[in-house]
Design a protein around this motif. Structure first.
Motif, PDB file in Angstrom:
ATOM      1  N   ASN A 110       7.874   2.615   5.905  1.00 22.47           N
ATOM      2  CA  ASN A 110       8.672   3.810   6.212  1.00 22.47           C
ATOM      3  C   ASN A 110       8.029   4.698   7.281  1.00 22.47           C
ATOM      4  O   ASN A 110       8.305   5.873   7.340  1.00 22.47           O
ATOM      5  N   LYS A 111       7.213   4.118   8.142  1.00 22.24           N
ATOM      6  CA  LYS A 111       6.548   4.793   9.268  1.00 22.24           C
ATOM      7  C   LYS A 111       5.376   5.654   8.789  1.00 22.24           C
ATOM      8  O   LYS A 111       5.317   6.061   7.646  1.00 22.24           O
ATOM      9  N   HIS A 112       4.430   5.902   9.683  1.00 22.38           N
ATOM     10  CA  HIS A 112       3.221   6.651   9.342  1.00 22.38           C
ATOM     11  C   HIS A 112       3.559   8.089   8.948  1.00 22.38           C
ATOM     12  O   HIS A 112       4.640   8.589   9.240  1.00 22.38           O
ATOM     13  N   VAL A 113       2.618   8.732   8.292  1.00 23.25           N
ATOM     14  CA  VAL A 113       2.798  10.108   7.838  1.00 23.25           C
ATOM     15  C   VAL A 113       2.597  11.030   9.034  1.00 23.25           C
ATOM     16  O   VAL A 113       1.564  10.979   9.697  1.00 23.25           O
ATOM     17  N   TYR A 154      -5.886  10.830  10.214  1.00 24.37           N
ATOM     18  CA  TYR A 154      -6.308  10.991  11.606  1.00 24.37           C
ATOM     19  C   TYR A 154      -6.147  12.448  12.022  1.00 24.37           C
ATOM     20  O   TYR A 154      -5.234  13.129  11.580  1.00 24.37           O
ATOM     21  N   HIS A 155      -7.048  12.895  12.882  1.00 25.61           N
ATOM     22  CA  HIS A 155      -6.961  14.223  13.510  1.00 25.61           C
ATOM     23  C   HIS A 155      -7.011  14.025  15.015  1.00 25.61           C
ATOM     24  O   HIS A 155      -7.645  13.084  15.504  1.00 25.61           O
ATOM     25  N   LYS A 156      -6.377  14.929  15.744  1.00 28.83           N
ATOM     26  CA  LYS A 156      -6.524  14.913  17.204  1.00 28.83           C
ATOM     27  C   LYS A 156      -7.820  15.642  17.542  1.00 28.83           C
ATOM     28  O   LYS A 156      -8.080  16.725  17.036  1.00 28.83           O
ATOM     29  N   GLY A 189      -1.268  10.250   9.199  1.00 28.76           N
ATOM     30  CA  GLY A 189      -1.830   9.365   8.186  1.00 28.76           C
ATOM     31  C   GLY A 189      -1.163   8.009   8.218  1.00 28.76           C
ATOM     32  O   GLY A 189      -0.056   7.849   8.735  1.00 28.76           O
ATOM     33  N   ASN A 190      -1.840   7.013   7.655  1.00 28.73           N
ATOM     34  CA  ASN A 190      -1.269   5.676   7.598  1.00 28.73           C
ATOM     35  C   ASN A 190      -1.935   4.894   6.475  1.00 28.73           C
ATOM     36  O   ASN A 190      -3.018   5.260   5.997  1.00 28.73           O
ATOM     37  N   ALA A 239       0.846  -1.194   0.000  1.00 34.06           N
ATOM     38  CA  ALA A 239       0.000   0.000   0.000  1.00 34.06           C
ATOM     39  C   ALA A 239       0.881   1.243   0.000  1.00 34.06           C
ATOM     40  O   ALA A 239       1.959   1.249   0.596  1.00 34.06           O
ATOM     41  N   PHE A 240       0.384   2.286  -0.668  1.00 32.73           N
ATOM     42  CA  PHE A 240       1.075   3.574  -0.717  1.00 32.73           C
ATOM     43  C   PHE A 240       0.024   4.654  -0.549  1.00 32.73           C
ATOM     44  O   PHE A 240      -0.960   4.694  -1.288  1.00 32.73           O
ATOM     45  N   VAL A 241       0.207   5.525   0.441  1.00 29.70           N
ATOM     46  CA  VAL A 241      -0.737   6.611   0.684  1.00 29.70           C
ATOM     47  C   VAL A 241      -0.041   7.935   0.361  1.00 29.70           C
ATOM     48  O   VAL A 241       1.152   8.096   0.610  1.00 29.70           O
TER      49      VAL A 241
END
Length: 169
Positions: free
Chosen positions: A119-122, A147-149, A94-95, A80-82
């Motif tokens: 390569n770890k989450h965005v 994701y948002h806080k 993001g992930n 997967a690539f985001v």
């Protein structure tokens, strides 16, 4: 040995005769769980890979990025690539996930950008991430998350996108 114990032992041995070859084949795959950018056996699967499908990461009518199902037929892998297109701001993350069903359709395996080989989450000031590769078999799908806080400081899903691959498609 009691007949019931013998039956259980034979059932377990029969089950292992089916499971062990599948696990051995998965373990023998040099690409499974590796970065698509890593050179393995003289090949970087990303360099001659392709995009099978792209979907938008959305919430309502708003588009926040894309999730891509990427694969390489020669490596027999997918990942997967985001891509969010613009750098995420503070309070955003993001992930991507790649998931694979088992032979009976049940969930069998999942990798995220945070899994070793990804390569770890965005994070804030970043735009993309990728998952490690997974051997292509059964049904597979990728998911993209923004994701948002929230006001309590907890991360919540703000936007989502998904695409899938089914053998033969």
């Amino acid at each position: 040995m009691k007949p019931k114990s013998l039956f259980v032992l034979l059932a377990v041995l029969t089950l292992l005769s089916f499971v062990a070859p599948a696990q051995a084949a998965e373990a023998a795959d040099p690409y499974n769980g590796q970065s698509p950018y890593k050179v393995i056996n003289g090949r970087s699967c990303n360099s001659d890979g392709s995009i099978h499908d792209t979907e938008e990461i959305v919430r309502g009518d708003s588009v926040y990025g894309t999730i891509q199902f990427r694969w390489n037929l020669r490596c027999n892998t997918a990942w997967a690539f985001v891509n969010f297109g613009t750098k995420l701001s503070a309070g955003e993350s993001g992930n991507a996930l790649i998931r694979r069903a088992g032979p009976n359709g049940s969930h069998a395996l999942a990798f995220s950008c945070d899994t070793a080989g990804g390569n770890k989450h965005v994070q804030a000031a970043q735009t993309t991430c990728y998952t490690p590769m997974m051997s292509r078999k059964y049904s597979m799908w990728v998911e993209g998350y923004l994701y948002h806080k929230n006001s309590a400081g907890a991360w919540v899903t703000h936007a989502f996108g998904t695409t899938r691959w089914v053998p033969g498609s």
